[in-house]
Design a protein around this motif. Structure first.
Motif, PDB file in Angstrom:
ATOM      1  N   MET A   1      34.157  48.108  14.471  1.00 25.37           N
ATOM      2  CA  MET A   1      33.926  46.744  14.925  1.00 25.37           C
ATOM      3  C   MET A   1      35.252  46.133  15.381  1.00 25.37           C
ATOM      4  O   MET A   1      36.240  46.175  14.646  1.00 25.37           O
ATOM      5  N   LEU A   2      35.258  45.589  16.589  1.00 22.50           N
ATOM      6  CA  LEU A   2      36.480  45.029  17.157  1.00 22.50           C
ATOM      7  C   LEU A   2      36.177  43.712  17.860  1.00 22.50           C
ATOM      8  O   LEU A   2      35.073  43.501  18.361  1.00 22.50           O
ATOM      9  N   ILE A   3      37.176  42.847  17.901  1.00 22.13           N
ATOM     10  CA  ILE A   3      37.125  41.696  18.791  1.00 22.13           C
ATOM     11  C   ILE A   3      38.101  41.989  19.921  1.00 22.13           C
ATOM     12  O   ILE A   3      39.295  42.200  19.688  1.00 22.13           O
ATOM     13  N   ASN A   4      37.576  42.064  21.140  1.00 25.09           N
ATOM     14  CA  ASN A   4      38.408  42.443  22.281  1.00 25.09           C
ATOM     15  C   ASN A   4      39.129  41.256  22.902  1.00 25.09           C
ATOM     16  O   ASN A   4      40.288  41.371  23.296  1.00 25.09           O
ATOM     17  N   SER A   5      38.438  40.115  22.993  1.00 31.44           N
ATOM     18  CA  SER A   5      39.076  38.964  23.627  1.00 31.44           C
ATOM     19  C   SER A   5      38.477  37.672  23.094  1.00 31.44           C
ATOM     20  O   SER A   5      37.378  37.652  22.530  1.00 31.44           O
ATOM     21  N   LEU A   6      39.235  36.596  23.305  1.00 30.57           N
ATOM     22  CA  LEU A   6      38.805  35.269  22.874  1.00 30.57           C
ATOM     23  C   LEU A   6      39.220  34.257  23.930  1.00 30.57           C
ATOM     24  O   LEU A   6      40.367  34.268  24.393  1.00 30.57           O
ATOM     25  N   LYS A   7      38.293  33.401  24.299  1.00 32.33           N
ATOM     26  CA  LYS A   7      38.588  32.315  25.250  1.00 32.33           C
ATOM     27  C   LYS A   7      38.218  30.996  24.592  1.00 32.33           C
ATOM     28  O   LYS A   7      37.120  30.848  24.048  1.00 32.33           O
ATOM     29  N   LEU A   8      39.140  30.039  24.637  1.00 29.30           N
ATOM     30  CA  LEU A   8      38.906  28.718  24.063  1.00 29.30           C
ATOM     31  C   LEU A   8      39.112  27.644  25.130  1.00 29.30           C
ATOM     32  O   LEU A   8      40.079  27.702  25.897  1.00 29.30           O
ATOM     33  N   ILE A   9      38.216  26.683  25.148  1.00 31.55           N
ATOM     34  CA  ILE A   9      38.348  25.523  26.031  1.00 31.55           C
ATOM     35  C   ILE A   9      38.173  24.266  25.192  1.00 31.55           C
ATOM     36  O   ILE A   9      37.138  24.086  24.532  1.00 31.55           O
ATOM     37  N   ASP A  10      39.190  23.423  25.174  1.00 31.77           N
ATOM     38  CA  ASP A  10      39.183  22.157  24.430  1.00 31.77           C
ATOM     39  C   ASP A  10      38.826  22.344  22.960  1.00 31.77           C
ATOM     40  O   ASP A  10      38.117  21.543  22.351  1.00 31.77           O
ATOM     41  N   PHE A  11      39.339  23.426  22.404  1.00 30.89           N
ATOM     42  CA  PHE A  11      39.140  23.734  20.986  1.00 30.89           C
ATOM     43  C   PHE A  11      40.436  23.407  20.247  1.00 30.89           C
ATOM     44  O   PHE A  11      41.483  24.010  20.523  1.00 30.89           O
ATOM     45  N   ARG A  12      40.359  22.429  19.337  1.00 29.92           N
ATOM     46  CA  ARG A  12      41.563  21.971  18.628  1.00 29.92           C
ATOM     47  C   ARG A  12      42.654  21.606  19.642  1.00 29.92           C
ATOM     48  O   ARG A  12      42.431  20.778  20.510  1.00 29.92           O
ATOM     49  N   ASN A  13      43.826  22.294  19.551  1.00 33.50           N
ATOM     50  CA  ASN A  13      44.915  21.949  20.470  1.00 33.50           C
ATOM     51  C   ASN A  13      44.999  22.902  21.666  1.00 33.50           C
ATOM     52  O   ASN A  13      46.009  22.926  22.362  1.00 33.50           O
ATOM     53  N   TYR A  14      43.911  23.661  21.900  1.00 32.11           N
ATOM     54  CA  TYR A  14      43.897  24.584  23.043  1.00 32.11           C
ATOM     55  C   TYR A  14      43.036  24.014  24.170  1.00 32.11           C
ATOM     56  O   TYR A  14      41.828  23.890  24.031  1.00 32.11           O
ATOM     57  N   GLU A  15      43.701  23.705  25.274  1.00 28.84           N
ATOM     58  CA  GLU A  15      42.972  23.185  26.438  1.00 28.84           C
ATOM     59  C   GLU A  15      42.240  24.306  27.162  1.00 28.84           C
ATOM     60  O   GLU A  15      41.070  24.168  27.541  1.00 28.84           O
ATOM     61  N   ASP A  16      42.938  25.425  27.354  1.00 31.48           N
ATOM     62  CA  ASP A  16      42.331  26.577  28.034  1.00 31.48           C
ATOM     63  C   ASP A  16      43.157  27.816  27.659  1.00 31.48           C
ATOM     64  O   ASP A  16      44.308  27.941  28.077  1.00 31.48           O
ATOM     65  N   LEU A  17      42.564  28.687  26.879  1.00 34.92           N
ATOM     66  CA  LEU A  17      43.298  29.849  26.384  1.00 34.92           C
ATOM     67  C   LEU A  17      42.476  31.109  26.563  1.00 34.92           C
ATOM     68  O   LEU A  17      41.284  31.146  26.269  1.00 34.92           O
ATOM     69  N   ASP A  18      43.125  32.162  27.044  1.00 34.34           N
ATOM     70  CA  ASP A  18      42.546  33.506  27.090  1.00 34.34           C
ATOM     71  C   ASP A  18      43.493  34.444  26.346  1.00 34.34           C
ATOM     72  O   ASP A  18      44.681  34.489  26.664  1.00 34.34           O
ATOM     73  N   ILE A  19      42.967  35.172  25.383  1.00 33.26           N
ATOM     74  CA  ILE A  19      43.809  36.103  24.647  1.00 33.26           C
ATOM     75  C   ILE A  19      43.048  37.411  24.423  1.00 33.26           C
ATOM     76  O   ILE A  19      41.858  37.395  24.121  1.00 33.26           O
ATOM     77  N   ARG A  20      43.754  38.523  24.609  1.00 40.51           N
ATOM     78  CA  ARG A  20      43.165  39.837  24.356  1.00 40.51           C
ATOM     79  C   ARG A  20      43.843  40.449  23.136  1.00 40.51           C
ATOM     80  O   ARG A  20      45.065  40.322  22.951  1.00 40.51           O
TER      81      ARG A  20
END
Length: 365
Positions: A1-20
């Motif tokens: 089981m893996l998490i490959n990527s995460l995208k956040l928009i207006d979550f806490r202090n993240y306006e727009d984030l993409d992370i792998r």
């Protein structure tokens, strides 16, 4: 089981984030209050639908915004699945799996299994029983849909019964209506007690050897389940508590009052309940043993590895416990937050990806 990527928009202090993420060890480092824990919180929400902090959805949405989005791609059984979570200030959250909306947030549970370890968890032994019940419930809800179903219904009945008890304080003639809720309370309560008993037994099969390893063979440990009422006595105990319940305006009998104790046997074969009489070192060793046991139990039950989230916990452990934890991560995908990389200097742990977190932004190192 893996998490490959995460995208956040207006979550806490993240306006727009993409992370792998890498399938191995991922480090998120930076000063305090930069947003490291927020990443772990988003992953935890995708696994459990809830914040590990107990925060409301409206508090998670960025200040001045009306909604937030979490999108994650997970890999399980060699197939990729997309989870979309839509948080709204004045409405319940919306969740879609591979583009298909689910009717109940609970349907998400079990799709991802995470083990979250934070400095607060080091106090689980000495803190109140509510935290220990929460540990049991959050793990079982990820692993067992029947337990989740029974727990949700039990909690609703408790709320309804407590509301009735408050009304009865002023209207005693309502007493006969208690029986309407009691039969359901007993039915769901017995199932919860039975499953918790099995869970603690499964943990005990694992935790002793882990604890012996951390303590250098000096101590043995076992977890003792302390149900507020046994299955056989639940009906009688609820009936006999009527006067007390009415006086206190709350339900005083049932698994919502359960606890667990941690019994350590030292080299002199003396048993100690370390909730009350253990040193801070003993309590922290037991907490670490509990978390590592949780990992092994999840592996055993789902025939896969969970995702391990370590939230600045290394700074709270001495070098011996640090080393034991890092040595036993094994082949689990791990995401670690820390203020610096000093904790890993000289350690043989292989670090696969490093990000520096600065005020809601990520810089790959």
């Amino acid at each position: 089981m893996l998490i490959n990527s995460l995208k956040l928009i207006d979550f806490r202090n993240y306006e727009d984030l993409d992370i792998r993420f890498d399938s191995g060890t991922n480090i998120l480092f930076g000063d305090n209050a930069q947003g490291k824990t927020n990443i772990l919180e988003a992953i935890y929400m995708c696994a459990t639908t809830k914040s590990h902090k107990g925060s409301k959805d409206s508090d998670i949405i960025s200040f001045g915004k009306e909604e937030a989005h979490i999108r994650t791609l997970i890999e399980k059984d060699n197939a990729e699945t997309k989870i979309d979570m839509h948080l709204r200030k004045n409405k319940t959250k919306g969740i879609a799996i591979d583009g298909l909306k689910i009717k109940k947030a609970a349907e998400l549970l079990g799709l991802i299994n995470v083990v979250f370890f934070s400095p607060e968890d080091l106090s689980i032994i000495k803190n109140g029983p509510a935290e220990r019940r929460r540990f049991i419930d959050m793990e079982l809800c990820q692993l067992d849909n029947f337990y989740l179903y029974n727990l949700n219904h039990y909690n609703k009945i408790i709320n309804q019964r407590n509301h009735l008890l408050k009304d009865m304080y002023y209207n005693p003639e309502l007493k006969d209506t208690l029986k309407i809720w009691d039969s359901q309370l007993i039915s769901y309560g017995r199932k919860i007690i039975e499953r918790r008993t099995e869970f603690i037994e499964d943990l005990n099969d694992i935790i002793c050897s882990i604890h012996m390893g951390i303590s250098g063979g000096k101590e043995k440990i076992y977890i003792k389940y302390e149900p507020n009422s046994t299955i056989d006595r639940l009906e009688d105990n609820i009936s006999s508590s009527y006067d007390k319940d009415i006086k206190l305006k709350q339900t005083t009998v049932g698994p919502h009052r359960d606890d667990i104790s941690f019994i350590v046997t030292d080299s002199d074969n003396k048993e100690i309940d370390i909730r009350k009489y253990g040193s801070q070192g003993q309590q922290r060793t037991a907490a670490l043993s509990l978390k590592l046991s949780e990992i092994e139990l999840v592996k055993k039950m789902i025939k896969d590895t969970p995702i391990l989230l370590l939230d600045d916990v290394l700074s709270e452990l001495d070098s011996n416990r640090q080393n034991y934890l890092l040595d036993n991560i094994g082949d689990i995908q791990t995401i670690i937050t820390c203020t610096g990389l000093d904790e890993f200097v000289g350690h043989r742990l292989k670090i696969n990806k490093v990000y520096k977190v600065i005020k809601g932004t990520m810089e790959e190192q």
